[in-house]
Scaffold this motif. Sequence first.
Motif, PDB file in Angstrom:
ATOM      1  N   LYS A   1       0.857  -1.181   0.000  1.00 27.47           N
ATOM      2  CA  LYS A   1       0.000   0.000   0.000  1.00 27.47           C
ATOM      3  C   LYS A   1       0.901   1.243   0.000  1.00 27.47           C
ATOM      4  CE  LYS A   1      -3.953  -2.183   0.883  1.00 27.47           C
ATOM      5  NZ  LYS A   1      -4.802  -2.513  -0.209  1.00 27.47           N
ATOM      6  N   VAL A   2       0.508   2.234  -0.811  1.00 27.45           N
ATOM      7  CA  VAL A   2       1.238   3.499  -0.849  1.00 27.45           C
ATOM      8  C   VAL A   2       0.247   4.647  -0.720  1.00 27.45           C
ATOM      9  CG1 VAL A   2       3.190   2.669  -2.228  1.00 27.45           C
ATOM     10  CG2 VAL A   2       1.178   3.554  -3.391  1.00 27.45           C
ATOM     11  N   SER A   3       0.744   5.747  -0.218  1.00 27.71           N
ATOM     12  CA  SER A   3      -0.054   6.962  -0.097  1.00 27.71           C
ATOM     13  C   SER A   3       0.492   8.008  -1.047  1.00 27.71           C
ATOM     14  CB  SER A   3       0.021   7.513   1.328  1.00 27.71           C
ATOM     15  OG  SER A   3      -0.505   6.573   2.238  1.00 27.71           O
ATOM     16  N   LYS A   4      -0.353   8.931  -1.402  1.00 29.01           N
ATOM     17  CA  LYS A   4       0.067  10.027  -2.267  1.00 29.01           C
ATOM     18  C   LYS A   4       1.256  10.721  -1.608  1.00 29.01           C
ATOM     19  CE  LYS A   4      -1.664  14.089  -4.629  1.00 29.01           C
ATOM     20  NZ  LYS A   4      -2.829  14.884  -4.958  1.00 29.01           N
ATOM     21  N   GLY A   5       2.351  10.888  -2.351  1.00 23.82           N
ATOM     22  CA  GLY A   5       3.551  11.534  -1.830  1.00 23.82           C
ATOM     23  C   GLY A   5       4.629  10.572  -1.357  1.00 23.82           C
ATOM     24  N   ASP A   6       4.299   9.270  -1.213  1.00 24.60           N
ATOM     25  CA  ASP A   6       5.314   8.282  -0.835  1.00 24.60           C
ATOM     26  C   ASP A   6       6.330   8.138  -1.960  1.00 24.60           C
ATOM     27  OD1 ASP A   6       3.966   7.818   1.508  1.00 24.60           O
ATOM     28  OD2 ASP A   6       3.265   5.808   0.973  1.00 24.60           O
ATOM     29  N   VAL A   7       7.609   7.998  -1.617  1.00 24.53           N
ATOM     30  CA  VAL A   7       8.652   7.811  -2.619  1.00 24.53           C
ATOM     31  C   VAL A   7       8.540   6.389  -3.167  1.00 24.53           C
ATOM     32  CG1 VAL A   7      11.131   7.746  -3.052  1.00 24.53           C
ATOM     33  CG2 VAL A   7      10.178   9.491  -1.535  1.00 24.53           C
ATOM     34  N   LEU A   8       8.474   6.275  -4.500  1.00 20.48           N
ATOM     35  CA  LEU A   8       8.379   4.970  -5.167  1.00 20.48           C
ATOM     36  C   LEU A   8       9.735   4.489  -5.661  1.00 20.48           C
ATOM     37  CD1 LEU A   8       5.192   5.625  -7.340  1.00 20.48           C
ATOM     38  CD2 LEU A   8       5.332   4.434  -5.142  1.00 20.48           C
ATOM     39  N   CYS A   9      10.584   5.433  -6.097  1.00 28.45           N
ATOM     40  CA  CYS A   9      11.886   5.086  -6.647  1.00 28.45           C
ATOM     41  C   CYS A   9      12.723   6.349  -6.772  1.00 28.45           C
ATOM     42  CB  CYS A   9      11.736   4.432  -8.020  1.00 28.45           C
ATOM     43  SG  CYS A   9      11.089   5.554  -9.291  1.00 28.45           S
ATOM     44  N   ILE A  10      13.955   6.159  -7.246  1.00 30.85           N
ATOM     45  CA  ILE A  10      14.845   7.276  -7.550  1.00 30.85           C
ATOM     46  C   ILE A  10      15.232   7.143  -9.014  1.00 30.85           C
ATOM     47  CG2 ILE A  10      17.152   8.245  -7.180  1.00 30.85           C
ATOM     48  CD1 ILE A  10      16.954   7.410  -4.269  1.00 30.85           C
ATOM     49  N   ILE A  11      15.269   8.270  -9.711  1.00 33.72           N
ATOM     50  CA  ILE A  11      15.813   8.282 -11.063  1.00 33.72           C
ATOM     51  C   ILE A  11      17.007   9.223 -11.051  1.00 33.72           C
ATOM     52  CG2 ILE A  11      15.422   8.841 -13.487  1.00 33.72           C
ATOM     53  CD1 ILE A  11      12.557   7.973 -13.138  1.00 33.72           C
TER      54      ILE A  11
ATOM     55  N   LYS B   1      23.881  12.987 -12.440  1.00 31.82           N
ATOM     56  CA  LYS B   1      24.415  12.858 -11.076  1.00 31.82           C
ATOM     57  C   LYS B   1      23.491  13.396  -9.988  1.00 31.82           C
ATOM     58  CE  LYS B   1      28.317  11.197 -12.606  1.00 31.82           C
ATOM     59  NZ  LYS B   1      28.551   9.800 -12.573  1.00 31.82           N
ATOM     60  N   LEU B   2      22.250  13.698 -10.355  1.00 30.84           N
ATOM     61  CA  LEU B   2      21.256  14.124  -9.370  1.00 30.84           C
ATOM     62  C   LEU B   2      20.280  12.989  -9.124  1.00 30.84           C
ATOM     63  CD1 LEU B   2      20.410  17.711 -10.643  1.00 30.84           C
ATOM     64  CD2 LEU B   2      21.796  17.120  -8.668  1.00 30.84           C
ATOM     65  N   MET B   3      19.967  12.749  -7.863  1.00 34.31           N
ATOM     66  CA  MET B   3      19.026  11.705  -7.483  1.00 34.31           C
ATOM     67  C   MET B   3      17.648  12.334  -7.299  1.00 34.31           C
ATOM     68  SD  MET B   3      20.823   9.084  -7.510  1.00 34.31           S
ATOM     69  CE  MET B   3      22.480   8.486  -7.341  1.00 34.31           C
ATOM     70  N   ASN B   4      16.717  11.995  -8.211  1.00 34.44           N
ATOM     71  CA  ASN B   4      15.373  12.554  -8.206  1.00 34.44           C
ATOM     72  C   ASN B   4      14.390  11.543  -7.639  1.00 34.44           C
ATOM     73  OD1 ASN B   4      15.808  15.083  -9.988  1.00 34.44           O
ATOM     74  ND2 ASN B   4      16.816  13.441 -11.103  1.00 34.44           N
ATOM     75  N   GLU B   5      13.769  11.883  -6.521  1.00 33.72           N
ATOM     76  CA  GLU B   5      12.783  10.995  -5.923  1.00 33.72           C
ATOM     77  C   GLU B   5      11.468  11.103  -6.692  1.00 33.72           C
ATOM     78  OE1 GLU B   5      12.508  12.131  -1.797  1.00 33.72           O
ATOM     79  OE2 GLU B   5      14.223  10.853  -1.267  1.00 33.72           O
ATOM     80  N   ILE B   6      10.923   9.963  -7.081  1.00 36.66           N
ATOM     81  CA  ILE B   6       9.637   9.915  -7.778  1.00 36.66           C
ATOM     82  C   ILE B   6       8.585   9.497  -6.760  1.00 36.66           C
ATOM     83  CG2 ILE B   6       8.349   8.953  -9.720  1.00 36.66           C
ATOM     84  CD1 ILE B   6      10.923  10.626 -10.435  1.00 36.66           C
ATOM     85  N   GLU B   7       7.607  10.363  -6.566  1.00 36.01           N
ATOM     86  CA  GLU B   7       6.578  10.140  -5.552  1.00 36.01           C
ATOM     87  C   GLU B   7       5.296   9.612  -6.177  1.00 36.01           C
ATOM     88  OE1 GLU B   7       6.179  13.955  -3.668  1.00 36.01           O
ATOM     89  OE2 GLU B   7       8.059  13.718  -2.572  1.00 36.01           O
ATOM     90  N   SER B   8       4.527   8.901  -5.366  1.00 37.20           N
ATOM     91  CA  SER B   8       3.242   8.380  -5.818  1.00 37.20           C
ATOM     92  C   SER B   8       2.241   9.521  -5.940  1.00 37.20           C
ATOM     93  CB  SER B   8       2.706   7.346  -4.834  1.00 37.20           C
ATOM     94  OG  SER B   8       1.419   6.933  -5.221  1.00 37.20           O
ATOM     95  N   PRO B   9       1.602   9.638  -7.098  1.00 36.84           N
ATOM     96  CA  PRO B   9       0.569  10.659  -7.245  1.00 36.84           C
ATOM     97  C   PRO B   9      -0.797  10.198  -6.731  1.00 36.84           C
ATOM     98  CG  PRO B   9       1.012   9.624  -9.362  1.00 36.84           C
ATOM     99  CD  PRO B   9       1.936   8.993  -8.369  1.00 36.84           C
TER     100      PRO B   9
ATOM    101  N   LEU C   1       6.524   3.199 -15.240  1.00 38.57           N
ATOM    102  CA  LEU C   1       7.362   2.671 -14.151  1.00 38.57           C
ATOM    103  C   LEU C   1       6.589   1.725 -13.232  1.00 38.57           C
ATOM    104  CD1 LEU C   1       9.117   6.012 -13.057  1.00 38.57           C
ATOM    105  CD2 LEU C   1       9.999   4.269 -14.624  1.00 38.57           C
ATOM    106  N   PHE C   2       5.389   2.155 -12.827  1.00 35.53           N
ATOM    107  CA  PHE C   2       4.582   1.395 -11.873  1.00 35.53           C
ATOM    108  C   PHE C   2       3.132   1.376 -12.317  1.00 35.53           C
ATOM    109  CE2 PHE C   2       8.036   3.311  -9.475  1.00 35.53           C
ATOM    110  CZ  PHE C   2       8.512   2.246  -8.736  1.00 35.53           C
ATOM    111  N   LYS C   3       2.446   0.298 -11.933  1.00 40.53           N
ATOM    112  CA  LYS C   3       0.998   0.220 -12.091  1.00 40.53           C
ATOM    113  C   LYS C   3       0.434   0.214 -10.674  1.00 40.53           C
ATOM    114  CE  LYS C   3      -0.997  -2.537 -15.236  1.00 40.53           C
ATOM    115  NZ  LYS C   3      -1.595  -3.754 -15.834  1.00 40.53           N
ATOM    116  N   ILE C   4      -0.427   1.197 -10.393  1.00 37.57           N
ATOM    117  CA  ILE C   4      -0.995   1.350  -9.045  1.00 37.57           C
ATOM    118  C   ILE C   4      -2.510   1.210  -9.106  1.00 37.57           C
ATOM    119  CG2 ILE C   4      -1.319   2.929  -7.105  1.00 37.57           C
ATOM    120  CD1 ILE C   4       1.355   4.152  -7.708  1.00 37.57           C
ATOM    121  N   ARG C   5      -3.051   0.325  -8.272  1.00 44.94           N
ATOM    122  CA  ARG C   5      -4.511   0.201  -8.120  1.00 44.94           C
ATOM    123  C   ARG C   5      -4.950   1.343  -7.228  1.00 44.94           C
ATOM    124  NH1 ARG C   5      -4.984  -4.750  -6.070  1.00 44.94           N
ATOM    125  NH2 ARG C   5      -5.224  -5.685  -8.114  1.00 44.94           N
TER     126      ARG C   5
END
Length: 158
Positions: free
Chosen positions: A107-117, A121-129, A151-155
């Motif tokens: 389970k994830v909430s809006k704003g939770d970090v899903l991954c880094i891209i 040389k910059l680490m960009n956090e990708i958050e759940s919308p 990247l992800f499939k979210i129910r």
Amino acid sequence: MTFEELKEIVKLIDSSEISLFEYEAKGISLRLDKSINRTGERNRVNEEDTLNHNLSPSDFKINDASDKNIENNEKIEQWEIVKSPIVGTFYSSPAPDKEAFCSISQKVSKGDVLCIIEAMKLMNEIESPYDGEIIDVLVEDGSTVEYGEPLFKIRKQV
């Protein structure tokens, strides 16, 4: 077929996993092929992903509110695709020896970090919308991703 009905067909096919759709009736012929990109090159398409039927007008209904195919107590699954906002390298965890940010069925909430891209040389956090549950992780750890790549499939939580 009205212009509004045609727009609805295009919208439905675009949001589905159907690669090829053909419709012909009363002198109207419609062919939607998502396996061809804008440069004219053919994308890879599985035969199972292709829908190629001759439909009659009675087979096709658009937003017919009187047609109730789903029982009131039947749950409709809604899911969304989280796409890469940038080109870079996909990392599922903050470091190689650390646990992944998320996994299938989590389970994830809006704003939770899903991954880094990582990009330049910059680490960009990708958050759940969305609030919901991870159905699938669509890329492998350490792989290069393109802008707009799924990247992800979210129910989605309903």
